[in-house]
Design a protein around this motif. Sequence first.
Motif, PDB file in Angstrom:
ATOM      1  N   SER A  83      20.394   6.138  26.385  1.00  0.00           N
ATOM      2  CA  SER A  83      19.412   4.832  27.651  1.00  0.00           C
ATOM      3  C   SER A  83      19.943   3.734  26.768  1.00  0.00           C
ATOM      4  O   SER A  83      20.250   2.654  27.681  1.00  0.00           O
ATOM      5  CB  SER A  83      17.649   5.532  28.117  1.00  0.00           C
ATOM      6  N   SER A  84      19.588   3.637  25.938  1.00  0.00           N
ATOM      7  CA  SER A  84      20.038   2.263  25.179  1.00  0.00           C
ATOM      8  C   SER A  84      21.597   1.398  25.006  1.00  0.00           C
ATOM      9  O   SER A  84      21.385   0.755  25.587  1.00  0.00           O
ATOM     10  CB  SER A  84      19.531   2.512  23.845  1.00  0.00           C
ATOM     11  N   LEU A  85      22.156   2.676  24.846  1.00  0.00           N
ATOM     12  CA  LEU A  85      23.977   2.198  25.071  1.00  0.00           C
ATOM     13  C   LEU A  85      23.938   1.935  26.573  1.00  0.00           C
ATOM     14  O   LEU A  85      24.464   1.458  26.618  1.00  0.00           O
ATOM     15  CB  LEU A  85      25.009   3.135  24.650  1.00  0.00           C
ATOM     16  N   ILE A  86      23.444   3.134  27.334  1.00  0.00           N
ATOM     17  CA  ILE A  86      23.757   2.454  29.134  1.00  0.00           C
ATOM     18  C   ILE A  86      23.286   1.382  29.178  1.00  0.00           C
ATOM     19  O   ILE A  86      23.910   0.237  29.599  1.00  0.00           O
ATOM     20  CB  ILE A  86      23.212   3.614  29.546  1.00  0.00           C
ATOM     21  N   GLY A  87      22.112   1.159  28.735  1.00  0.00           N
ATOM     22  CA  GLY A  87      21.073  -0.297  29.292  1.00  0.00           C
ATOM     23  C   GLY A  87      21.793  -1.257  28.787  1.00  0.00           C
ATOM     24  O   GLY A  87      21.872  -2.632  29.437  1.00  0.00           O
ATOM     25  N   ARG A  88      22.476  -0.998  27.942  1.00  0.00           N
ATOM     26  CA  ARG A  88      23.031  -2.636  26.660  1.00  0.00           C
ATOM     27  C   ARG A  88      24.788  -2.966  27.710  1.00  0.00           C
ATOM     28  O   ARG A  88      25.085  -3.604  28.424  1.00  0.00           O
ATOM     29  CB  ARG A  88      23.376  -2.215  25.936  1.00  0.00           C
ATOM     30  N   ASP A 137       7.509  -7.164  21.510  1.00  0.00           N
ATOM     31  CA  ASP A 137       8.466  -6.446  20.294  1.00  0.00           C
ATOM     32  C   ASP A 137      10.037  -6.605  20.749  1.00  0.00           C
ATOM     33  O   ASP A 137      10.397  -6.394  21.999  1.00  0.00           O
ATOM     34  CB  ASP A 137       8.582  -4.554  20.442  1.00  0.00           C
ATOM     35  N   SER A 138      10.749  -7.279  19.900  1.00  0.00           N
ATOM     36  CA  SER A 138      11.779  -8.508  20.031  1.00  0.00           C
ATOM     37  C   SER A 138      12.953  -7.153  20.023  1.00  0.00           C
ATOM     38  O   SER A 138      13.942  -7.712  20.471  1.00  0.00           O
ATOM     39  CB  SER A 138      11.981  -9.344  18.952  1.00  0.00           C
ATOM     40  N   ASN A 169      13.452  -5.111  22.247  1.00  0.00           N
ATOM     41  CA  ASN A 169      14.126  -3.921  23.628  1.00  0.00           C
ATOM     42  C   ASN A 169      15.014  -5.652  24.156  1.00  0.00           C
ATOM     43  O   ASN A 169      14.964  -5.928  24.174  1.00  0.00           O
ATOM     44  CB  ASN A 169      12.570  -3.779  23.655  1.00  0.00           C
ATOM     45  N   LEU A 170      15.335  -5.675  25.206  1.00  0.00           N
ATOM     46  CA  LEU A 170      16.220  -5.799  26.291  1.00  0.00           C
ATOM     47  C   LEU A 170      15.265  -6.729  26.233  1.00  0.00           C
ATOM     48  O   LEU A 170      16.173  -7.909  27.349  1.00  0.00           O
ATOM     49  CB  LEU A 170      17.900  -5.330  27.034  1.00  0.00           C
ATOM     50  N   ASP A 171      14.631  -5.936  27.452  1.00  0.00           N
ATOM     51  CA  ASP A 171      13.754  -7.173  28.122  1.00  0.00           C
ATOM     52  C   ASP A 171      12.827  -8.071  27.255  1.00  0.00           C
ATOM     53  O   ASP A 171      13.122  -9.409  27.867  1.00  0.00           O
ATOM     54  CB  ASP A 171      12.738  -6.143  28.538  1.00  0.00           C
ATOM     55  N   THR A 172      12.089  -7.972  26.420  1.00  0.00           N
ATOM     56  CA  THR A 172      11.964  -8.866  26.044  1.00  0.00           C
ATOM     57  C   THR A 172      12.767 -10.069  24.981  1.00  0.00           C
ATOM     58  O   THR A 172      13.096 -11.285  25.285  1.00  0.00           O
ATOM     59  CB  THR A 172      10.796  -8.684  24.505  1.00  0.00           C
ATOM     60  N   TYR A 173      14.587  -9.346  24.637  1.00  0.00           N
ATOM     61  CA  TYR A 173      15.872 -10.151  24.568  1.00  0.00           C
ATOM     62  C   TYR A 173      15.975 -11.058  25.915  1.00  0.00           C
ATOM     63  O   TYR A 173      16.396 -12.468  25.268  1.00  0.00           O
ATOM     64  CB  TYR A 173      16.576  -9.366  24.235  1.00  0.00           C
ATOM     65  N   PHE A 177      17.116  -0.668  23.691  1.00  0.00           N
ATOM     66  CA  PHE A 177      16.975  -1.130  22.420  1.00  0.00           C
ATOM     67  C   PHE A 177      18.724  -1.656  22.042  1.00  0.00           C
ATOM     68  O   PHE A 177      19.704  -0.704  22.180  1.00  0.00           O
ATOM     69  CB  PHE A 177      17.018  -0.623  21.274  1.00  0.00           C
ATOM     70  N   LYS A 178      18.072  -3.006  21.356  1.00  0.00           N
ATOM     71  CA  LYS A 178      19.436  -4.229  21.434  1.00  0.00           C
ATOM     72  C   LYS A 178      20.304  -3.040  20.260  1.00  0.00           C
ATOM     73  O   LYS A 178      21.678  -3.064  20.452  1.00  0.00           O
ATOM     74  CB  LYS A 178      19.006  -5.245  20.800  1.00  0.00           C
ATOM     75  N   ASN A 179      19.866  -2.346  19.766  1.00  0.00           N
ATOM     76  CA  ASN A 179      20.380  -1.252  17.919  1.00  0.00           C
ATOM     77  C   ASN A 179      20.892  -0.179  18.423  1.00  0.00           C
ATOM     78  O   ASN A 179      20.876   0.457  17.508  1.00  0.00           O
ATOM     79  CB  ASN A 179      20.186  -2.583  16.616  1.00  0.00           C
ATOM     80  N   GLY A 180      19.840   0.632  19.366  1.00  0.00           N
ATOM     81  CA  GLY A 180      20.325   1.436  19.840  1.00  0.00           C
ATOM     82  C   GLY A 180      20.965   2.072  19.617  1.00  0.00           C
ATOM     83  O   GLY A 180      22.284   1.923  20.259  1.00  0.00           O
ATOM     84  N   THR A 181      20.743   3.887  19.241  1.00  0.00           N
ATOM     85  CA  THR A 181      21.973   4.424  19.538  1.00  0.00           C
ATOM     86  C   THR A 181      22.391   5.969  19.856  1.00  0.00           C
ATOM     87  O   THR A 181      22.438   6.420  20.902  1.00  0.00           O
ATOM     88  CB  THR A 181      22.315   5.456  17.996  1.00  0.00           C
ATOM     89  N   ASN A 182      20.857   5.465  20.929  1.00  0.00           N
ATOM     90  CA  ASN A 182      20.362   6.634  21.465  1.00  0.00           C
ATOM     91  C   ASN A 182      21.059   5.981  23.311  1.00  0.00           C
ATOM     92  O   ASN A 182      21.494   5.731  23.026  1.00  0.00           O
ATOM     93  CB  ASN A 182      18.708   6.790  22.681  1.00  0.00           C
TER      94      ASN A 182
END
Length: 306
Positions: A243-248, A43-44, A46-50, A236-241
């Motif tokens: 965990s995604s914001l902190i992960g980015r 799944d492209s 998410n940040l790991d696949t990116y 997720f690259k474009n996620g707004t939750n």
Amino acid sequence: MLCLTLPIYSFMPDQIFYDNHSDEFASLLSDPHRRSISLRWLDSSNLDTYRHLRIKEKFIPLFQPDFSLLTIGDGRYGSDAIYFKDYCGTVHASDLNVELLNSAKSNGLLDNISMQNAEDLSFDSDSFDVLFAKEALHHCPRPFMALYEAFRVAKFAVAFVEPFDQSTSFLFKTRLFLKKMLKFGNRSGYNFEKVGNFVYTFAPADFEKFMLGMHSRYLAFSGINDYYHPSLVHCFKNGTNPSSLIGRLRFNFYLNLTRVLVFLRLQRPSLLGVILFKERPGSSLVSMLRSKGWVVKELPSNPYLG
């Protein structure tokens, strides 16, 4: 009389041990929760696949529409072969463990797969135009056997991505000195992965010496900055939750920090990209590689050979 007490090992010195990826991959199919996580490798979003996509993108200039490709150590559903399908004619994904490759084939993602030991490939010499192995050599107990086998089976070039040897960098030596002085953490300077393998690391000179030994002269290098954390597969690259914001934020911070440290020559890049050519690359390919940050080298010829 001097008596030496030698350690007793449960294995013979000539036994070859491979890591536990087979058990790891089998558990991904038997455990529904772990399987759902593993499917995110394809799944492209998410940040790991990116992370993996930005690494593989650097190798696109190497391929031509009629090229054949063999991927080695591609047991994560053949994700490397799937990515390069759009850039070459035929792809063949291989790994020592084929549980997830079989799943990918049964779902129509791949046509050609096989079980291959990278140290003893079953293919004839010059069977594929290009061989690609991303972070596979450092899992091999005899990585230079795998390197030779890849070079033998390739017709045009072999491409690798491996951990960059940090042992001569300022930060590595400083950390190791402090650990030894304070007597904490890993004070050996060597690392092992949870699946059981010793982590070989590589420097450009390792590949240059291999090429000179094979009487081949053309290769390319590229340092690749990277940051890995297990949580990235859930971000997720474009996620707004949250965990995604902190992960980015974490991913971009550490990636940029690595770039600064490399620029200041305090450490080496995280990964080393390598292309070993079996023939002189054309000028257009050299130009495209250089435009993507590759250093293309021509090694000296052996003066004692005609």
